[in-house]
Design a protein around this motif. Structure first.
Motif, short mmCIF file in Angstrom:
data_model
loop_
_atom_site.label_atom_id
_atom_site.label_comp_id
_atom_site.label_asym_id
_atom_site.label_seq_id
_atom_site.Cartn_x
_atom_site.Cartn_y
_atom_site.Cartn_z
N UNK A 228 56.16 47.91 40.63
CA UNK A 228 56.51 47.56 42.01
C UNK A 228 56.99 48.75 42.81
N UNK A 229 56.58 49.95 42.40
CA UNK A 229 56.95 51.18 43.12
C UNK A 229 55.66 51.82 43.63
N UNK A 230 55.62 52.12 44.94
CA UNK A 230 54.36 52.60 45.52
C UNK A 230 53.96 53.98 45.05
N UNK A 231 54.92 54.82 44.70
CA UNK A 231 54.53 56.19 44.36
C UNK A 231 55.27 56.70 43.12
N UNK A 232 55.54 55.80 42.17
CA UNK A 232 56.20 56.24 40.93
C UNK A 232 55.26 57.21 40.20
N UNK A 233 54.03 56.75 39.97
CA UNK A 233 53.01 57.63 39.37
C UNK A 233 52.17 58.17 40.52
N UNK A 234 51.83 59.44 40.46
CA UNK A 234 51.07 60.07 41.54
C UNK A 234 49.60 59.66 41.48
N UNK A 235 49.12 59.07 42.57
CA UNK A 235 47.71 58.71 42.63
C UNK A 235 46.97 59.82 43.39
N UNK A 236 45.70 59.94 43.10
CA UNK A 236 44.92 61.00 43.73
C UNK A 236 43.47 60.59 43.80
N UNK A 237 42.80 61.03 44.87
CA UNK A 237 41.36 60.77 44.98
C UNK A 237 40.59 61.62 43.98
N UNK A 238 41.23 62.68 43.52
CA UNK A 238 40.58 63.58 42.56
C UNK A 238 41.02 63.20 41.15
N UNK A 239 40.08 62.75 40.30
CA UNK A 239 40.47 62.35 38.94
C UNK A 239 41.13 63.49 38.18
N UNK A 240 41.96 63.11 37.22
CA UNK A 240 42.58 64.12 36.36
C UNK A 240 43.89 64.65 36.89
N UNK A 241 44.54 63.88 37.78
CA UNK A 241 45.79 64.34 38.39
C UNK A 241 46.91 64.44 37.36
N UNK A 242 47.00 63.45 36.46
CA UNK A 242 48.05 63.49 35.43
C UNK A 242 47.66 64.52 34.38
N UNK A 243 48.45 65.57 34.24
CA UNK A 243 48.11 66.59 33.25
C UNK A 243 49.25 66.85 32.28
N UNK A 244 50.24 65.98 32.29
CA UNK A 244 51.38 66.12 31.39
C UNK A 244 51.77 64.75 30.85
N UNK A 245 52.66 64.76 29.85
CA UNK A 245 53.24 63.51 29.35
C UNK A 245 54.40 63.17 30.29
N UNK A 246 54.29 62.06 31.00
CA UNK A 246 55.32 61.67 31.97
C UNK A 246 56.10 60.47 31.46
N UNK A 247 57.41 60.62 31.35
CA UNK A 247 58.28 59.52 30.92
C UNK A 247 59.00 58.89 32.12
N UNK A 248 58.97 57.57 32.18
CA UNK A 248 59.72 56.82 33.18
C UNK A 248 60.63 55.84 32.45
N UNK A 249 61.87 55.76 32.88
CA UNK A 249 62.83 54.82 32.29
C UNK A 249 62.81 53.53 33.10
#
Length: 200
Positions: free
Chosen positions: A45-66
């Motif tokens: 329910x968070x609009x920008x918790x994870x970064x979205x992108x029109x270009x695939x492959x934006x996530x390039x790290x291990x991201x932890x959310x609590x």
């Protein structure tokens, strides 16, 4: 489950630098254009918790959310098709593999599959690897709103048939749409059920 709090904790490329915590973790992974960031934002329910992108492959790290201060949602890099160099892909693969092999807190992986496409070899191979390494996982079919119900049912049936050629049974699966909010209750309810069992 109601998401009351969702906080970014840390990004890194080394498993030994992941949070030193005993909280259960649920990892989200899929091909790089499968809609993972949008799904994570919809679930929490968070609009920008994870970064979205029109270009695939934006996530390039291990991201932890609590989440709700009692479990971690882990956003892993996409595999396949990301517009990155082969050497970068090898690095991704190395730390994704290390994460699944070493991270004892990881309770379940959610493998995201685009419901619009027929079974892709890269997805099947990845799930095969998870199975061979006894790593528990579920499937999340994404972008269900892009298809008519009959086509969606047929695509998922095709997936089941292909999976059952090599698997004894179909893994638990969920049908989702980030834009329509479809599947939110089911996925979060599944996680909540496991968390309750762990407490007991």
């Amino acid at each position: 489950m109601k998401i009351k709090t969702a906080e970014f904790v840390v990004s890194n490329s080394k498993v030994d630098q992941c949070p030193n915590s005993t909280l259960p973790e649920y990892a989200f992974i899929g091909r790089s254009n499968v809609g993972k960031s949008s799904l994570i934002n919809m679930l929490t329910g968070r609009k920008s918790l994870a970064k979205t992108s029109a270009k695939p492959g934006k996530t390039q790290l291990i991201n932890h959310f609590l989440i709700n201060k009692n479990w971690h949602l882990v956003d892993l890099p996409g595999y396949g098709y990301a517009q990155v160099s082969k050497s970068t892909k090898r690095v991704f693969q190395k730390f994704i593999t290390a994460y699944f092999e070493k991270r004892k807190q990881m309770i379940c992986a959610f493998v995201l599959i685009d419901s619009r496409h027929k079974p892709q070899p890269i997805d099947m191979e990845f799930m095969q690897w998870l199975g061979e390494n006894a790593i528990p996982f579920c499937i999340i079919f994404t972008k269900a709103d892009k298809l008519k119900p009959k086509v969606l049912d047929k695509n998922i049936e095709n997936y089941k048939n292909e999976m059952l050629e090599t698997w004894e049974e179909m893994p638990e699966y969920f049908i989702t749409s980030a834009s329509a909010g479809l599947g939110q209750e089911e996925v979060l309810g599944y996680i909540e059920g496991i968390n309750e069992d762990l407490k007991g």
